[in-house]
Design a protein around this motif. Structure first.
Motif, PDB file in Angstrom:
ATOM      1  N   ASP A 117       0.852  -1.189   0.000  1.00 37.02           N
ATOM      2  CA  ASP A 117       0.000   0.000   0.000  1.00 37.02           C
ATOM      3  C   ASP A 117       0.891   1.245   0.000  1.00 37.02           C
ATOM      4  O   ASP A 117       2.112   1.151   0.061  1.00 37.02           O
ATOM      5  CB  ASP A 117      -0.958  -0.011   1.192  1.00 37.02           C
ATOM      6  N   ASP A 118       0.290   2.418  -0.084  1.00 36.43           N
ATOM      7  CA  ASP A 118       1.059   3.658  -0.244  1.00 36.43           C
ATOM      8  C   ASP A 118       2.033   3.905   0.908  1.00 36.43           C
ATOM      9  O   ASP A 118       3.189   4.264   0.688  1.00 36.43           O
ATOM     10  CB  ASP A 118       0.114   4.851  -0.381  1.00 36.43           C
ATOM     11  N   ALA A 119       1.583   3.696   2.131  1.00 33.40           N
ATOM     12  CA  ALA A 119       2.445   3.953   3.287  1.00 33.40           C
ATOM     13  C   ALA A 119       3.608   2.960   3.336  1.00 33.40           C
ATOM     14  O   ALA A 119       4.757   3.340   3.582  1.00 33.40           O
ATOM     15  CB  ALA A 119       1.634   3.870   4.571  1.00 33.40           C
ATOM     16  N   ALA A 120       3.323   1.691   3.068  1.00 32.32           N
ATOM     17  CA  ALA A 120       4.381   0.679   3.086  1.00 32.32           C
ATOM     18  C   ALA A 120       5.366   0.902   1.938  1.00 32.32           C
ATOM     19  O   ALA A 120       6.578   0.718   2.101  1.00 32.32           O
ATOM     20  CB  ALA A 120       3.774  -0.717   2.984  1.00 32.32           C
ATOM     21  N   LEU A 121       4.851   1.325   0.792  1.00 26.34           N
ATOM     22  CA  LEU A 121       5.731   1.609  -0.346  1.00 26.34           C
ATOM     23  C   LEU A 121       6.647   2.781  -0.040  1.00 26.34           C
ATOM     24  O   LEU A 121       7.852   2.723  -0.296  1.00 26.34           O
ATOM     25  CB  LEU A 121       4.891   1.901  -1.593  1.00 26.34           C
ATOM     26  N   LYS A 122       6.087   3.822   0.552  1.00 27.42           N
ATOM     27  CA  LYS A 122       6.886   5.001   0.921  1.00 27.42           C
ATOM     28  C   LYS A 122       7.962   4.619   1.939  1.00 27.42           C
ATOM     29  O   LYS A 122       9.116   5.055   1.840  1.00 27.42           O
ATOM     30  CB  LYS A 122       5.969   6.073   1.476  1.00 27.42           C
ATOM     31  N   GLN A 123       7.600   3.783   2.901  1.00 28.07           N
ATOM     32  CA  GLN A 123       8.546   3.344   3.921  1.00 28.07           C
ATOM     33  C   GLN A 123       9.644   2.478   3.317  1.00 28.07           C
ATOM     34  O   GLN A 123      10.815   2.624   3.650  1.00 28.07           O
ATOM     35  CB  GLN A 123       7.815   2.573   5.027  1.00 28.07           C
ATOM     36  N   MET A 124       9.273   1.583   2.410  1.00 29.81           N
ATOM     37  CA  MET A 124      10.264   0.702   1.783  1.00 29.81           C
ATOM     38  C   MET A 124      11.230   1.493   0.902  1.00 29.81           C
ATOM     39  O   MET A 124      12.435   1.232   0.917  1.00 29.81           O
ATOM     40  CB  MET A 124       9.586  -0.383   0.969  1.00 29.81           C
ATOM     41  N   VAL A 125      10.720   2.475   0.172  1.00 31.16           N
ATOM     42  CA  VAL A 125      11.596   3.312  -0.653  1.00 31.16           C
ATOM     43  C   VAL A 125      12.534   4.110   0.234  1.00 31.16           C
ATOM     44  O   VAL A 125      13.734   4.214  -0.045  1.00 31.16           O
ATOM     45  CB  VAL A 125      10.761   4.237  -1.569  1.00 31.16           C
ATOM     46  N   SER A 126      12.011   4.647   1.334  1.00 34.79           N
ATOM     47  CA  SER A 126      12.842   5.408   2.266  1.00 34.79           C
ATOM     48  C   SER A 126      13.916   4.520   2.890  1.00 34.79           C
ATOM     49  O   SER A 126      15.085   4.913   2.970  1.00 34.79           O
ATOM     50  CB  SER A 126      11.967   6.026   3.347  1.00 34.79           C
ATOM     51  N   ASP A 127      13.521   3.343   3.343  1.00 35.19           N
ATOM     52  CA  ASP A 127      14.494   2.419   3.939  1.00 35.19           C
ATOM     53  C   ASP A 127      15.548   1.984   2.927  1.00 35.19           C
ATOM     54  O   ASP A 127      16.734   1.881   3.261  1.00 35.19           O
ATOM     55  CB  ASP A 127      13.783   1.197   4.512  1.00 35.19           C
ATOM     56  N   THR A 128      15.137   1.716   1.708  1.00 33.31           N
ATOM     57  CA  THR A 128      16.089   1.308   0.668  1.00 33.31           C
ATOM     58  C   THR A 128      17.042   2.447   0.350  1.00 33.31           C
ATOM     59  O   THR A 128      18.238   2.223   0.143  1.00 33.31           O
ATOM     60  CB  THR A 128      15.338   0.872  -0.599  1.00 33.31           C
ATOM     61  N   ASN A 129      16.523   3.660   0.328  1.00 32.25           N
ATOM     62  CA  ASN A 129      17.355   4.818   0.029  1.00 32.25           C
ATOM     63  C   ASN A 129      18.451   5.013   1.068  1.00 32.25           C
ATOM     64  O   ASN A 129      19.577   5.358   0.734  1.00 32.25           O
ATOM     65  CB  ASN A 129      16.482   6.071  -0.073  1.00 32.25           C
ATOM     66  N   TYR A 130      18.113   4.776   2.328  1.00 34.06           N
ATOM     67  CA  TYR A 130      19.080   4.957   3.401  1.00 34.06           C
ATOM     68  C   TYR A 130      19.801   3.677   3.780  1.00 34.06           C
ATOM     69  O   TYR A 130      20.578   3.655   4.732  1.00 34.06           O
ATOM     70  CB  TYR A 130      18.398   5.563   4.630  1.00 34.06           C
ATOM     71  N   GLY A 131      19.567   2.591   3.059  1.00 34.29           N
ATOM     72  CA  GLY A 131      20.255   1.335   3.305  1.00 34.29           C
ATOM     73  C   GLY A 131      19.807   0.623   4.557  1.00 34.29           C
ATOM     74  O   GLY A 131      20.538  -0.220   5.085  1.00 34.29           O
ATOM     75  N   LYS A 132      18.616   0.918   5.056  1.00 35.74           N
ATOM     76  CA  LYS A 132      18.140   0.301   6.289  1.00 35.74           C
ATOM     77  C   LYS A 132      17.454  -1.036   6.063  1.00 35.74           C
ATOM     78  O   LYS A 132      17.432  -1.875   6.944  1.00 35.74           O
ATOM     79  CB  LYS A 132      17.146   1.238   6.992  1.00 35.74           C
ATOM     80  N   SER A 133      16.842  -1.215   4.911  1.00 35.35           N
ATOM     81  CA  SER A 133      16.054  -2.424   4.696  1.00 35.35           C
ATOM     82  C   SER A 133      16.937  -3.593   4.271  1.00 35.35           C
ATOM     83  O   SER A 133      17.972  -3.416   3.645  1.00 35.35           O
ATOM     84  CB  SER A 133      14.978  -2.180   3.640  1.00 35.35           C
ATOM     85  N   SER A 134      16.502  -4.775   4.631  1.00 31.72           N
ATOM     86  CA  SER A 134      17.219  -5.980   4.229  1.00 31.72           C
ATOM     87  C   SER A 134      16.447  -6.632   3.085  1.00 31.72           C
ATOM     88  O   SER A 134      15.714  -7.588   3.277  1.00 31.72           O
ATOM     89  CB  SER A 134      17.351  -6.940   5.416  1.00 31.72           C
ATOM     90  N   ILE A 135      16.605  -6.068   1.911  1.00 30.39           N
ATOM     91  CA  ILE A 135      15.908  -6.574   0.731  1.00 30.39           C
ATOM     92  C   ILE A 135      16.904  -7.291  -0.160  1.00 30.39           C
ATOM     93  O   ILE A 135      18.110  -7.224   0.055  1.00 30.39           O
ATOM     94  CB  ILE A 135      15.194  -5.445  -0.035  1.00 30.39           C
ATOM     95  N   SER A 136      16.395  -7.933  -1.176  1.00 25.85           N
ATOM     96  CA  SER A 136      17.255  -8.714  -2.065  1.00 25.85           C
ATOM     97  C   SER A 136      18.172  -7.811  -2.883  1.00 25.85           C
ATOM     98  O   SER A 136      17.949  -6.613  -3.010  1.00 25.85           O
ATOM     99  CB  SER A 136      16.387  -9.550  -3.010  1.00 25.85           C
ATOM    100  N   GLU A 137      19.204  -8.419  -3.438  1.00 23.03           N
ATOM    101  CA  GLU A 137      20.152  -7.683  -4.277  1.00 23.03           C
ATOM    102  C   GLU A 137      19.472  -7.162  -5.537  1.00 23.03           C
ATOM    103  O   GLU A 137      19.813  -6.093  -6.026  1.00 23.03           O
ATOM    104  CB  GLU A 137      21.348  -8.568  -4.633  1.00 23.03           C
ATOM    105  N   ASP A 138      18.502  -7.930  -6.058  1.00 23.51           N
ATOM    106  CA  ASP A 138      17.772  -7.470  -7.243  1.00 23.51           C
ATOM    107  C   ASP A 138      16.962  -6.219  -6.936  1.00 23.51           C
ATOM    108  O   ASP A 138      16.888  -5.302  -7.754  1.00 23.51           O
ATOM    109  CB  ASP A 138      16.856  -8.576  -7.773  1.00 23.51           C
TER     110      ASP A 138
END
Length: 164
Positions: A99-120
């Protein structure tokens, strides 16, 4: 009288044949022509949302208003190799269904290197952000309204006082 009817039918048939390709266009495909990527309308909408999160609309137009998500698609389709395109598409899938809030949070976390997402997903975000910024800085709006560019490095001032 028969000739008028025949001409009318031929013109209607020709008009139908001219419009036929637009009707046969696959429903749910991206709005730009892509040769190497298979992107649907929902994925294009998601790219638009991510682009708007990266460069939101303020007093200047945002990424969606400038169509930068389409610029990203075209650049990835034309300029990146098959491996990068595959990583881009598989990384995009990790952002789907949020959803919009989760997408915004995931983009923010990815931008700052906080999220543990896949290399792809990291590769997708890196390409996306790089091309969004590239497209924005080279957009017509920025180049005509924000950047005051002069052909010559400095203006000539014939009345500048010179000490003898």
């Amino acid at each position: 009288m028969e000739r008028r009817i025949a001409i009318k039918q031929v013109l209607i048939f020709a008009g139908g044949m001219a419009l036929l390709p637009s009707f046969l266009k696959a429903a749910g495909k991206a709005s730009v022509q892509l040769n190497n990527l298979d992107v649907g309308i929902e994925q294009e909408k998601l790219l638009s949302q991510i682009a708007e999160i990266i460069i939101p609309k303020t007093t200047t137009p945002g990424a969606t208003e400038l169509g930068l998500h389409l610029f990203v698609l075209k650049m990835v389709d034309d300029c990146y190799d098959a491996n990068a395109r595959q990583k881009f598409m598989s990384g995009l899938k990790s952002f789907e269904g949020l959803d919009d809030a989760a997408l915004k949070q995931m983009v923010s976390d990815t931008n700052y290197g906080k999220s543990s997402i896949s290399e792809d997903a990291k590769a997708f975000y890196r390409i996306m952000k790089q091309q969004i910024i590239n497209g924005y800085m080279n957009s017509k709006y920025v180049m005509t309204n924000l950047v005051k560019w002069e052909l010559v490095p400095a203006r000539y001032n014939g009345y500048f006082p010179v000490k003898a």
